[in-house]
Write an enzyme that holds these catalytic residues in place. Structure first.
Site, PDB file in Angstrom:
ATOM      1  N   SER A   1       6.062  -4.494  -0.424  1.00 50.47           N
ATOM      2  CA  SER A   1       4.992  -5.237  -1.081  1.00 50.47           C
ATOM      3  C   SER A   1       3.655  -4.830  -0.490  1.00 50.47           C
ATOM      4  O   SER A   1       3.500  -4.775   0.733  1.00 50.47           O
ATOM      5  CB  SER A   1       5.210  -6.736  -0.891  1.00 50.47           C
ATOM      6  OG  SER A   1       4.198  -7.477  -1.535  1.00 50.47           O
TER       7      SER A   1
ATOM      8  N   ILE B   1      -1.883  -4.424  -3.980  1.00 51.80           N
ATOM      9  CA  ILE B   1      -2.094  -4.332  -5.421  1.00 51.80           C
ATOM     10  C   ILE B   1      -0.788  -4.496  -6.191  1.00 51.80           C
ATOM     11  O   ILE B   1      -0.761  -5.070  -7.276  1.00 51.80           O
ATOM     12  CB  ILE B   1      -2.740  -2.976  -5.789  1.00 51.80           C
ATOM     13  CG1 ILE B   1      -4.093  -2.829  -5.095  1.00 51.80           C
ATOM     14  CG2 ILE B   1      -2.911  -2.838  -7.296  1.00 51.80           C
ATOM     15  CD1 ILE B   1      -5.127  -3.828  -5.515  1.00 51.80           C
ATOM     16  N   ALA B   2       0.308  -4.009  -5.641  1.00 47.37           N
ATOM     17  CA  ALA B   2       1.573  -4.001  -6.377  1.00 47.37           C
ATOM     18  C   ALA B   2       2.739  -4.136  -5.400  1.00 47.37           C
ATOM     19  O   ALA B   2       2.559  -4.100  -4.184  1.00 47.37           O
ATOM     20  CB  ALA B   2       1.696  -2.705  -7.173  1.00 47.37           C
ATOM     21  N   GLN B   3       3.940  -4.308  -5.961  1.00 46.51           N
ATOM     22  CA  GLN B   3       5.149  -4.289  -5.145  1.00 46.51           C
ATOM     23  C   GLN B   3       6.229  -3.534  -5.897  1.00 46.51           C
ATOM     24  O   GLN B   3       6.107  -3.272  -7.105  1.00 46.51           O
ATOM     25  CB  GLN B   3       5.605  -5.689  -4.766  1.00 46.51           C
ATOM     26  CG  GLN B   3       6.143  -6.560  -5.892  1.00 46.51           C
ATOM     27  CD  GLN B   3       6.479  -7.963  -5.383  1.00 46.51           C
ATOM     28  OE1 GLN B   3       5.792  -8.535  -4.528  1.00 46.51           O
ATOM     29  NE2 GLN B   3       7.546  -8.553  -5.923  1.00 46.51           N
ATOM     30  N   VAL B   4       7.289  -3.163  -5.182  1.00 45.01           N
ATOM     31  CA  VAL B   4       8.316  -2.333  -5.801  1.00 45.01           C
ATOM     32  C   VAL B   4       9.680  -3.010  -5.731  1.00 45.01           C
ATOM     33  O   VAL B   4       9.992  -3.741  -4.781  1.00 45.01           O
ATOM     34  CB  VAL B   4       8.383  -0.936  -5.134  1.00 45.01           C
ATOM     35  CG1 VAL B   4       7.097  -0.178  -5.345  1.00 45.01           C
ATOM     36  CG2 VAL B   4       8.698  -1.033  -3.652  1.00 45.01           C
TER      37      VAL B   4
ATOM     38  N   ASP C   1      -4.288   9.772   0.024  1.00 45.20           N
ATOM     39  CA  ASP C   1      -3.841   8.551   0.707  1.00 45.20           C
ATOM     40  C   ASP C   1      -2.567   8.855   1.492  1.00 45.20           C
ATOM     41  O   ASP C   1      -1.581   8.126   1.421  1.00 45.20           O
ATOM     42  CB  ASP C   1      -3.598   7.445  -0.328  1.00 45.20           C
ATOM     43  CG  ASP C   1      -3.578   6.051   0.307  1.00 45.20           C
ATOM     44  OD1 ASP C   1      -4.110   5.913   1.428  1.00 45.20           O
ATOM     45  OD2 ASP C   1      -3.033   5.126  -0.314  1.00 45.20           O
TER      46      ASP C   1
END
Length: 531
Positions: free
Chosen positions: A131, A134-137, A300
């Site tokens: 997590s 901006i987002a999580q998987v 990044d």
């Protein structure tokens, strides 16, 4: 400002006060009312006096949540604006954010796909694998018996494991609210302290907003990953997981699941028998290949986004994920950057100065002699260290610091490059402390420069422009005759002027001038079509 905005602002101020961030405010007539209101409305005391300012700032941003964590991460790359002790602390910010409810993630995914997950997938795990701000998987795998999909015949998706990346719910509203407050704080800063003008806080927030909003469309990450994967297809150095485009949307993307060793886990890499020297060297090679061959680099590349394949450890391969932030350099920037690096390590400071001016990074009226001396004074002490210990990232930092004093404008693409270079260097020396970055990079840079300016470059240019020449060559005779006729008219007019205004001697001189003018124009017409 609505009530919820006031509450949010109060939370931000409260957090900053608890961590003593208000200590950074200068003591002057503009801040006196703020200090007064601080005592009246906020009776919270500084609770972390034993910690450094950089650490307190990092902890405060972590507590404020996703948007502020991202801001801190971005600010950590602006070593041209902040002291190193602050930048280094902010660089430690990680997206260790509490996951949101997996049931909500499932709902968002199904809404984006337009059907229940069970249509295509089995074993969807509602517990987040990771997590971030901006987002999580989440993980799943394709069904054994899939409905018809528009995929290549060689792609057998049955039972293949996948990862879903899904945006946080209401992240857009959260970002809008926080950005609004950031802009207000940024606009106040120059009024509070003269140094605030140099930091250009509004521009910094604007740059941050662009990066942040780009990350809110996951299709950008999908496109970036597809491009990087194509650039390194069949490469032993880097692998990018496959994206399943037919399942990718603005707020959800689906990609191949990979298994690798986190690059920061040195002990596990060594236990797997990894060739650490080759792995470290390949990190440098991957970076310079992306920058100079492709003009498209993963910007990044912190350790959380890099893994190493468990297979063939004697010939190690990196695995890169999270391609949301990409850097690009144009041909001019690449050439000037490569020449500046080579000139620096050859201690040719005049060439470094000339390249900064020629690139347009600094004004053309810059005094080259003074500029050269400034570079010499700052860079020469660096060579007190062995070449193997010199940091490319810090070289860039020193070069840009000098150039900024000569009115160099901030180049966003170079800021991204410097940040990525620092990541790569830190990673390489963590993997193999004896890594000689210059020894690894110099042949690459020199070969690239030779290729750009040698016979190969000429042949490549001819190949590139030949279709244009072939297309326009048939028009050359007609255009040449038109140009000659126009020059004849010009010659006749000049002859009339000659006969009226000048002596025979003057006529001879002007005729010679006209002949030269006509010849020059003809050469220009021909060359414009050939070159």
């Amino acid at each position: 400002m609505q009530l919820k905005d006031i509450k949010h602002l109060y939370t931000i101020i409260k957090t900053f006060l608890i961590y003593g961030i208000d200590e950074a405010l200068p003591h002057n007539q503009y801040t006196r009312p703020i200090r007064c209101w601080r005592k009246i409305l906020f009776w919270l005391h500084h609770q972390h006096k034993d910690k450094s300012f950089g650490l307190r700032l990092r902890l405060a941003l972590q507590e404020l949540g996703p948007v502020w964590i991202k801001l801190g991460q971005m600010l950590s790359t602006r070593r041209d604006l902040f002291p190193l002790e602050i930048a280094d602390e902010l660089a430690l910010l990680q997206d260790q954010v509490e996951p949101f409810d997996g049931k909500i993630a499932r709902q968002q995914i199904e809404k984006a796909l337009g059907a229940p997950l069970e249509t295509w997938f089995d074993e969807f795990d509602e517990n987040a694998l990771a997590s971030a701000s901006i987002a999580q998987v989440h993980t799943a795998k394709f069904k054994q018996n899939l409905p018809h999909l528009n995929v290549n015949s060689e792609d057998n998706l049955a039972n293949k494991e996948v990862v879903f990346k899904v945006l946080r719910p209401n992240i857009q509203q959260m970002i809008d609210a926080d950005l609004s407050l950031m802009y207000k704080l940024a606009s106040w800063l120059p009024r509070l302290k003269a140094e605030g003008r140099r930091l250009r806080p509004v521009e910094v927030v604007r740059e941050y907003e662009k990066t942040l909003r780009d990350e809110l469309d996951l299709r950008r990450e999908m496109a970036n990953a597809i491009q990087l994967r194509a650039n390194f297809e069949n490469s032993p150095m880097l692998y990018i997981p496959k994206m399943y485009k037919q399942f990718c949307h603005q707020n959800v993307i689906v990609m191949e699941r990979i298994y690798g060793i986190p690059v920061s886990n040195v002990s596990e890499l060594e236990a797997n028998g990894t060739n650490m020297k080759l792995l470290a060297e390949r990190g440098v090679q991957v970076f310079f290949t992306q920058v100079f061959r492709d003009s498209f680099f993963h910007a990044d590349m912190h350790p959380g986004n890099i893994f190493v394949s468990r297979e063939h450890p004697e010939n190690p391969q990196y695995i890169g994920i999270d391609c949301g932030i990409i850097g690009r350099l144009n041909e001019h920037d690449k050439r000037y950057l490569a020449e500046s690096f080579v000139a620096f390590f050859n201690r040719d400071y005049r060439r470094v100065a000339e390249m900064h001016v020629a690139s347009g990074w600094t004004p053309k009226d810059t005094n080259i002699d003074d500029f050269e001396q400034a570079f010499r004074e700052v860079c020469e002490p660096i060579f007190a260290k062995p070449l193997s210990e010199i940091s490319f990232g810090h070289v860039l930092f020193n070069l840009f610091n000098v150039a900024r004093e000569y009115n160099m404008e901030v180049q966003p693409q170079l800021v991204l490059l410097q940040k990525t270079l620092l990541y790569i260097e830190g990673l390489g020396r963590q993997l193999y402390p004896q890594l000689d970055l210059w020894d690894t990079a110099k042949p690459f840079l020199q070969d690239w420069l030779d290729e750009q300016m040698g016979v190969k470059a000429f042949v490549r240019t001819v190949k590139h422009k030949f279709p244009y020449w072939r297309e326009h060559f048939v028009d050359l005779p007609e255009n040449l005759m038109t140009a000659i006729q126009q020059q004849e008219l010009i010659t006749q007019e000049l002859a009339k002027m000659n006969s009226t205004l000048l002596s025979k001697q003057s006529k001879g001189k002007i005729s010679g001038f006209c002949l030269g003018l006509i010849s020059g124009l003809l050469i220009w017409v021909i060359s414009s079509y050939l070159f």
